[in-house]
Design a protein around this motif. Structure first.
Motif, PDB file in Angstrom:
ATOM      1  N   ARG A   6       0.823  -1.208   0.000  1.00 12.03           N
ATOM      2  CA  ARG A   6       0.000   0.000   0.000  1.00 12.03           C
ATOM      3  C   ARG A   6       0.860   1.263   0.000  1.00 12.03           C
ATOM      4  O   ARG A   6       0.599   2.225  -0.722  1.00 12.03           O
ATOM      5  N   GLU A   7       1.924   1.239   0.805  1.00 10.10           N
ATOM      6  CA  GLU A   7       2.785   2.411   0.935  1.00 10.10           C
ATOM      7  C   GLU A   7       3.602   2.652  -0.330  1.00 10.10           C
ATOM      8  O   GLU A   7       3.746   3.794  -0.787  1.00 10.10           O
ATOM      9  N   TYR A  58       1.376   4.086  -3.070  1.00  7.23           N
ATOM     10  CA  TYR A  58       1.098   5.512  -2.870  1.00  7.23           C
ATOM     11  C   TYR A  58       2.284   6.376  -3.302  1.00  7.23           C
ATOM     12  O   TYR A  58       2.114   7.370  -4.024  1.00  7.23           O
ATOM     13  N   GLN A  96       2.734   6.403  -7.097  1.00 12.48           N
ATOM     14  CA  GLN A  96       1.666   7.163  -7.742  1.00 12.48           C
ATOM     15  C   GLN A  96       1.829   8.657  -7.497  1.00 12.48           C
ATOM     16  O   GLN A  96       1.706   9.473  -8.419  1.00 12.48           O
ATOM     17  N   ASP A  97       2.092   9.026  -6.260  1.00 11.58           N
ATOM     18  CA  ASP A  97       2.178  10.444  -5.927  1.00 11.58           C
ATOM     19  C   ASP A  97       3.367  11.108  -6.609  1.00 11.58           C
ATOM     20  O   ASP A  97       3.255  12.234  -7.103  1.00 11.58           O
ATOM     21  N   ASN A 114      -1.689  11.997   4.653  1.00  9.99           N
ATOM     22  CA  ASN A 114      -0.958  11.429   3.533  1.00  9.99           C
ATOM     23  C   ASN A 114       0.454  12.002   3.471  1.00  9.99           C
ATOM     24  O   ASN A 114       0.637  13.217   3.555  1.00  9.99           O
ATOM     25  N   GLU A 120      -2.674   7.331   9.611  1.00  7.23           N
ATOM     26  CA  GLU A 120      -2.322   6.219   8.726  1.00  7.23           C
ATOM     27  C   GLU A 120      -2.477   4.885   9.447  1.00  7.23           C
ATOM     28  O   GLU A 120      -3.001   3.912   8.883  1.00  7.23           O
TER      29      GLU A 120
END
Length: 558
Positions: free
Chosen positions: A113-114, A117, A120-121, A217, A468
Motif C-alpha cells: 500500500r505504501e 502511494y 503514484q504520488d 498522507n 495512517e
C-alpha cells in the motif's frame, strides 16, 4: 531588529567558524565530480570486504544514467530508490541526476500500500530496487499497472562484497528475476557511455523525500540541488570534515540524515562512506573495528544499541573524533552513559526533512546545556546562514525564554511539497518553515525542543502519522473506533499505541490486531500495544480526543 534576526547564537560558534558560508557547488553532482578529479583512486564506498573507488562510482553512475536514458528516462523524470544501505543507492542517486532527473526516496520497510502511494504520488517513471524487495512487494504493485513506472532495475545486496555475513545474509542467494533488468548487466551494457546531460542548476529538483507533515498522507518535500549542496557543506564546515575522514553510514540512506550527513558529506569531501546493508549492532560494531570511521550521525537508539554490544570497548571507538545524534529527543542521562562507556560525547543535532537535515547543531567541542525547568537537552544553535524564530500563538515573535513554534529560514529550507500548493502555503509562508515543533531560545542563543505542535509520533527517529495507522486498523472487521497516540518509551523515545473500541458482537485480541497492522505497515509504524475501551473520549461534535488518551497513557492507567 528582532532578537532572532540579530542571531545571538553566533557567539556560541567555535572559534574561527564563519557565521555564513557560500556553497562551492550548485549541486552535489558537481561536488562529486570535483572529488573524482582530485583523487579518482580514493575509496568512495566500503561495503564489508568490498571497495568502490571514486573513479568506479563515477563510471558506474554514468553507465546507469545512460541505460535509463536509453530506456526513455527524460529530463525531469524521477527514479525511485527502494533499497537498503547498499552501494547501489549511491549509484542510483548520482545516475538520476546525471540523466537529468531526480530521485524519490522509498523506505525499504514500506509494504504494498505504501509503495503504491509513493510511486503514484511522485509519478516516478523508473524504479531501482533490491531483488528481495521486488519479489516481496514491488512485483505485485507493478503488476497492477497503477503507476507510471516503465523501467525496473534490480540489484542484490550481495553485489560489491564477498563476505556474505550470515548475520545479515543467512541464505546468500542471487535471485534470477523475469522482467526487471539487472543493475550489473545494465552497467556492463552501457560501460563507457555518458548520457550527455548538463550538470543540474541549484534551483532544480534533486529529490523527493516523503514526510507526513500536517496531513495524514505523506508529502514529498522538494529538495533542490542547492538545498542538498548547501547542507552537505554545512556538515563539512561545521565538523571540519576532510578527505582523511571516514564516515560511518548508520542512518538509513533514504532518510534525510543519511542522504545529507552520509552521502552528501562524503561525496563533497571525497572521503570513504562505510555501509553495512542495514543496521545490525554487532555487524556495525565489526565495521567500526575494521574500517575505523572518524564521524557519524544517527538516531540515539543506534548509539544505545552499539554501546551495548557485548565485548565492545573504548578502544573500538577510539577512531572517532565527532559523533552527532538527531531525529529523536535525547535524555541527558543517555549522553552521560554513552560517554562513560565509549569516551565520546554525543553532540546534538536537529533538523527536519524540510530543512535537508540540520538547521541546528551543537558546535563541535561544546556541550549542550540542559534546561533546568524541563530537563530538556538543548538541540544546539542555528547553523550557517540560518535564522530561527520562536513564534507565539498569534504569530508574533515570542520573547527570549518563552515557548512557541520554531520557524526556520535558510538556504537549506525546501521550496515546498510536491503537487501540494495548499500544504506549501500553510507550512512555508514566505519561504519560512513553520516546523510544528515547540520550544524556546535561552539568553545565550541555545534552542530547546519541549513539545510538538502536531500529533506526529516520533519513534526512534521515524515519524509516524496516527491517521495512517488508524486507517489500517479500521480495516479490521471487528474494529468500531480507533485512536492512535505516541506514548513514552525508554528505548525508542516514543512508541505507537492504539486505543480501540470493538463492534457489538465482535471479538478480537490485542495480538491479532497487532499482527493485522504489522502485515500492512512498515515495522516502525504498527502499534506496539493496544488497549480496548468501551467508548473512546470525544468532543461534543464527535471528534476523538487524542489528547485525553495521551494523558491516560502518561498516567499509567493504560
Amino acid at each position: 531588529m528582532s532578537i532572532y534576526a540579530s542571531r545571538p547564537w553566533l557567539a556560541r560558534y567555535r572559534s574561527g567558524t564563519p557565521s555564513d558560508i557560500t556553497p562551492e557547488h550548485d549541486s552535489l553532482l558537481a561536488a562529486f565530480e570535483a572529488s573524482v578529479q582530485r583523487n579518482p583512486t580514493a575509496p568512495a564506498i566500503r561495503y564489508f570486504d568490498g571497495t568502490l573507488t571514486y573513479e568506479e562510482l563515477d563510471r558506474r553512475s554514468r553507465a546507469l544514467a545512460a541505460g535509463l536514458v536509453a530506456r526513455g528516462f527524460a529530463p525531469g523524470d524521477r527514479l525511485a530508490l527502494y533499497l537498503q544501505n547498499n552501494p547501489a543507492f549511491v549509484v542510483g542517486l548520482l545516475a538520476a541526476w546525471r540523466a537529468g532527473g531526480s530521485a524519490v526516496m522509498v523506505n525499504p520497510m514500506n509494504k504494498h500500500r505504501e509503495l503504491t502511494y509513493l510511486l503514484q504520488d511522485s509519478g516516478a517513471s523508473a524504479l531501482l530496487c533490491l531483488d528481495e524487495l521486488y519479489e516481496a512487494v514491488a512485483a505485485d504493485v507493478l503488476a497492477k499497472e497503477e503507476t507510471a513506472v516503465r523501467t525496473v532495475v534490480t540489484c542484490s545486496a550481495l553485489d560489491d562484497q564477498g563476505r556474505n555475513d550470515p548475520r545479515l545474509f543467512p541464505e546468500p542467494i542471487r535471485r534470477r528475476l523475469d522482467g526487471p533488468v539487472d543493475l550489473v548487466a545494465l552497467v556492463e551494457e552501457h560501460a563507457g557511455a555518458d548520457p550527455g546531460r548538463p550538470l543540474p542548476k541549484a534551483d532544480e529538483l534533486a529529490m523527493l523525500t516523503y514526510t507526513s507533515g500536517t496531513t495524514g498522507n505523506p508529502k514529498g518535500a522538494m529538495s533542490s540541488h542547492g538545498n542538498v549542496a548547501f547542507n552537505a557543506q554545512t556538515y563539512r564546515d561545521w565538523i571540519g570534515l576532510g578527505a582523511d575522514d571516514v564516515i560511518l553510514g548508520v542512518a538509513p540512506l533514504f532518510h534525510i540524515t543519511g542522504l545529507i550527513g552520509h552521502i552528501g558529506a562524503a561525496l563533497l569531501v571525497g572521503c570513504p562512506l562505510v555501509l553495512a546493508h542495514r543496521f545490525e549492532p554487532n555487524v556495525v560494531m565489526d565495521a567500526i573495528r575494521e574500517h575505523r570511521p572518524t564521524f557519524t550521525v544517527g538516531s540515539i537508539t543506534v548509539f544505545i544499541s552499539l554501546s551495548g554490544v557485548e565485548g565492545s570497548t573504548r578502544e573500538d571507538w577510539a577512531s572517532f573524533r565527532a559523533v552527532y545524534s538527531g531525529g529523536a529527543p535525547i535524555a541527558p542521562a543517555v549522553t552521560e552513559q554513552f560517554e562513560a562507556k565509549t569516551g565520546l560525547y554525543i553532540h546534538n543535532i536537529y533538523g527536519l526533512t524540510e530543512t535537508n537535515s540540520p538547521s541546528h547543531a551543537v558546535p563541535l567541542g561544546s556541550r549542550a546545556p540542559v534546561d533546568p525547568t524541563s530537563g530538556a537537552l538543548s538541540v544546539g544553535v542555528p547553523t550557517f546562514n540560518t535564522v530561527v524564530r520562536i513564534l507565539a500563538e498569534d504569530g508574533s515573535e515570542a520573547p527570549v525564554g518563552e515557548v512557541g513554534e520554531l520557524a526556520t529560514s535558510g538556504p537549506q529550507v525546501v521550496a515546498g511539497y510536491w503537487n501540494r500548493p495548499e500544504a506549501t502555503a500553510e507550512s512555508l509562508p514566505g519561504g519560512e518553515l513553520r516546523t510544528g515543533d515547540v520550544g524556546f531560545m535561552d539568553e545565550q542563543g541555545w534552542f530547546y525542543i519541549v513539545d510538538r505542535k502536531k500529533d506526529m509520533i516520533n519513534a526512534a527517529g521515524y515519524k509516524v502519522w496516527p491517521r495512517e495507522v488508524e486507517d489500517v486498523l479500521y480495516g479490521h472487521p471487528a474494529v468500531k473506533e480507533v485512536a492512535v497516540v505516541g506514548v513514552p518509551d525508554p528505548y525508542r523515545g516514543e512508541t505507537v499505541k492504539a486505543y480501540v473500541s470493538v463492534k457489538p458482537g465482535a471479538s478480537v485480541t490485542e495480538a491479532e490486531l497487532i499482527e493485522f497492522a504489522k502485515a500492512q505497515m512498515a515495522a516502525y509504524k504498527y502499534p506496539r500495544s493496544i488497549e480496548f475501551l468501551d467508548e473512546l473520549p470525544k468532543t461534543v461534535t464527535g471528534k476523538i480526543l487524542r489528547r485525553e488518551l495521551r494523558e491516560r497513557a502518561k498516567e499509567g492507567s493504560g
